[in-house]
Design an enzyme around this catalytic site. Structure first.
Site, mmCIF file in Angstrom:
data_model
loop_
_atom_site.group_PDB
_atom_site.id
_atom_site.type_symbol
_atom_site.label_atom_id
_atom_site.label_comp_id
_atom_site.label_asym_id
_atom_site.label_seq_id
_atom_site.Cartn_x
_atom_site.Cartn_y
_atom_site.Cartn_z
ATOM 1 N N CYS A 2 45.052 34.936 34.326
ATOM 2 C CA CYS A 2 44.810 33.541 33.965
ATOM 3 C C CYS A 2 43.505 33.507 33.188
ATOM 4 O O CYS A 2 42.433 33.697 33.748
ATOM 5 C CB CYS A 2 44.721 32.657 35.205
ATOM 6 S SG CYS A 2 44.394 30.919 34.833
ATOM 7 N N GLU A 103 49.424 31.379 28.738
ATOM 8 C CA GLU A 103 49.582 32.799 28.458
ATOM 9 C C GLU A 103 49.985 32.943 26.993
ATOM 10 O O GLU A 103 50.447 31.973 26.370
ATOM 11 C CB GLU A 103 50.650 33.437 29.360
ATOM 12 C CG GLU A 103 50.319 33.449 30.841
ATOM 13 C CD GLU A 103 49.148 34.349 31.207
ATOM 14 O OE1 GLU A 103 48.613 35.031 30.291
ATOM 15 O OE2 GLU A 103 48.772 34.370 32.372
#
Length: 230
Positions: A2, A103
């Site tokens: 993350c 992402e």
């Protein structure tokens, strides 16, 4: 992994979801990046929860120099043993409020960002740890945090091999309660949110620039369809 996330829910949602006091205005943030100030929920004196502003990128309390590479994530497989994370994992865990994370995937030779959000939307919380760094002379005061990650085992693996651990609301108290030492099988006792609780879609390439901010960051790219994992 993350490395960028967003937190756009209003203050009332923060108060209701986490049972905290929030007097100041909480602006929506669409492109939260490492080394920036972020909000966490942690235990305060008397066992109550509080909101705190810390920096994303954990600096271990024992380090003499801050270093250039922030520790933004901690792997669940090693977080209990690694010297950088061992102490905060036992004593200072936190919740990191979020509405989605990002992402990137290589598509036709370009870096395409994807926004991953809870199915149905809503404010959620990453499993985090925090600590205080006092600098080389002991007179500095910097609170920092890292987000725990685990392996992706399902369709989300097409985006990245890892994803942040998301704590279910019914386990917030258990995550925040300090333990020293940690009970055996502590992490395994948590039923973290599964991949099936999240969906994805392409978003604007504006997300590639950490200086970009605002709802335009999560607009769909022109002439591109929304995709879902499931």
């Amino acid at each position: 992994m993350c490395g960028r996330y967003l937190m756009t829910s209003p203050k009332d949602a923060m108060i209701k979801t986490f049972g905290v006091r929030a007097d100041a205005h909480i602006p929506p943030r669409y492109n939260i990046a490492p080394n920036q100030p972020v909000l966490i929920v942690r235990n305060a004196e008397g066992g109550r929860r509080e909101l705190a502003a810390v920096e994303w990128g954990l600096v271990p309390e024992w380090k003499k120099e801050r270093g250039d590479k922030p520790l933004i994530n901690a792997r669940m497989e090693t977080v209990i043993e690694k010297p950088s994370f061992r102490s905060p994992m036992k004593r200072t865990r936190c919740l990191v409020p979020f509405d989605g994370w990002f992402e990137w995937k290589s598509l036709q030779g370009r870096k395409q960002p994807f926004l991953i959000t809870p199915v149905g939307g809503g404010l959620q919380a990453f499993a985090g740890i925090w600590t205080t760094w006092h600098g080389p002379t002991g007179d500095h005061w910097l609170e920092t945090m890292a987000i725990l990650t685990g392996p992706t085992l399902g369709p989300m693996r097409s985006l990245h091999s890892r994803m942040p651990l998301v704590v279910k609301p019914g386990q917030y108290d258990a995550w925040l309660k300090p333990h020293d030492p940690l009970p055996r099988g502590f992490l395994e006792s948590f039923d973290f949110m599964p991949e099936t609780a999240f969906e994805w879609r392409m978003v604007s390439s504006r997300m590639n620039d950490v200086r970009s901010e605002g709802p335009e960051c999560i607009e769909a790219p022109e002439q591109e369809r929304q995709h879902s994992l499931f």
